[in-house]
Design an enzyme around this catalytic site. Structure first.
Site, PDB file in Angstrom:
ATOM      1  N   LYS A 202      79.209  11.345 -64.882  1.00 49.93           N
ATOM      2  CA  LYS A 202      80.381  12.049 -64.379  1.00 49.93           C
ATOM      3  C   LYS A 202      80.515  11.721 -62.907  1.00 49.93           C
ATOM      4  O   LYS A 202      79.657  12.081 -62.090  1.00 49.93           O
ATOM      5  CB  LYS A 202      80.221  13.553 -64.581  1.00 49.93           C
ATOM      6  N   LYS A 257      83.195   9.888 -67.438  1.00 48.81           N
ATOM      7  CA  LYS A 257      84.331  10.650 -66.942  1.00 48.81           C
ATOM      8  C   LYS A 257      84.547  10.332 -65.470  1.00 48.81           C
ATOM      9  O   LYS A 257      83.567  10.371 -64.715  1.00 48.81           O
ATOM     10  CB  LYS A 257      84.004  12.126 -67.126  1.00 48.81           C
TER      11      LYS A 257
END
Ligand code: PBG
Length: 335
Positions: A202, A257
């Site tokens: 992330k 992400k």
């Protein structure tokens, strides 16, 4: 790859492109509703459908509306939904205590969905940011999010969500060691069947702005970003390390992400580990595509489908997208 024997004019790549049927015949990647996960923002109340200024066509839904829309998502062939609670600012504290309330908004939403006996998987974030008054994903000690103190709370949050009926726990906090700690806590509580989808890579991205608007966590985060725990945007070897650790600690699926700015990372992870790899098309990507559609008078669905196919080509098995229902609908009309 080399193509020694292929030469123009015996080889004409346009030959296969001449008709819709021949293009279909040689199509390498397909997008279908089963590839999509629908993220939903939930709010307190009844009959609430509250627009989010920075996210066109996305609503924050109260639980009764969530039930209606989850049923629709299931009918459209979407296999799972991801829930994000919008917490009353009055309930936010420095340590995010509301996250550990077994009767909090997200637990009630999970209960209601499970009671409705839908055949759709429920994914819940594990992180404290919806519940903290500073907007960070964990507890702050000596001016920074403290890793181990945060992990301790996250394991409790995960167990509470599993008790409510969540089937996929998705740690999005980027603390070290959290997947292992959560796996152990879930197993000890008897939830060995509850899956873990690790937000393994992330990035500390600027594409999360509209999401933080939706949750009301932007303001409080002010200019202090999440640089000390989210991954630097410059690195991709580091993403492989994150994935390796999360898998060793018991992650069933890993996620990258945002999606489109990090397709190389998705590709490397899939090529290296051959495990279920998901992409999260984040709020900023969604909003960006909507703005492009508006500015250039292009159908937003064609832009969304093109961007989702890039994730598939890179190796994503599934993609979280705010447009999941819209795209599933449009895909089913085409077939
Ligand atoms: C928080 C979380 C974020 C997103 C999902 N979970 C934001 C953040 O890390 O600040 C972003 C999703 C999006 O932008 O669509 N743990």
């Amino acid at each position: 790859m080399s193509f020694p024997s292929r030469r123009f004019p015996t080889t004409r790549l346009r030959r296969l492109r001449q008709a819709a049927w021949s293009r279909q015949l040689v199509q390498e990647h397909r997008l279908c509703p089963a590839d999509l996960i629908w993220p939903v923002f939930i709010v307190e109340g009844e009959q609430q459908r509250i627009a989010i200024e920075s996210m066109p066509e996305v609503m924050r839904l109260s639980i009764d509306q969530l039930l209606i829309e989850a049923q629709q998502a299931q009918t459209l062939g979407i296999p799972a939904i991801a829930l994000f609670p919008v917490i009353d600012p009055a309930l936010k504290t420095a340590t995010g205590d509301e996250a550990l309330n077994p009767d909090n908004l997200i637990c009630r939403a999970i209960h209601s969905l499970r009671a409705a006996a839908l055949d759709i998987g429920i994914i819940c974030d594990v992180a404290l940011d919806p519940y903290t008054n500073h907007g960070h994903d964990g507890v702050i000690i000596n001016g920074d999010v403290d890793n181990d103190a945060t992990v301790e709370l996250l394991t409790q949050q995960a167990v509470i969500q599993a008790q409510a009926g969540c089937q996929i726990i998705a740690p999005s906090d980027m603390q070290d060691g959290r997947v292992g700690a959560i796996r152990q806590a879930l197993d000890q509580a008897g939830f060995y069947q509850v899956m873990i989808l690790a937000y393994a890579a992330k990035y500390c991205s600027h594409f999360y702005g509209p999401f933080r608007d939706a949750l009301g966590s932007q303001q409080s985060l002010a200019n202090k970003g999440k640089h000390t725990y989210q991954q630097p945007i410059t690195n991709s070897d580091e993403a492989l390390h994150e994935v390796a650790l999360d898998l060793q600690e018991g992650a069933d699926m890993v996620m990258v992400k945002p999606a489109m700015p990090y397709l190389d990372v998705i590709y490397r992870i899939k090529q290296t580990f051959h495990v279920p790899t998901f992409a999260y098309q984040v709020s900023g990507e969604y909003t960006m595509l909507h703005h492009l559609a508006q500015t250039t008078h292009t159908n937003v669905e064609t832009l969304l489908i093109e961007s989702l196919l890039s994730c598939k080509r890179a190796g994503s098995d599934a993609i979280i997208t705010y447009a999941a229902k819209q795209i599933a609908q449009s895909l089913s009309q085409k077939n």
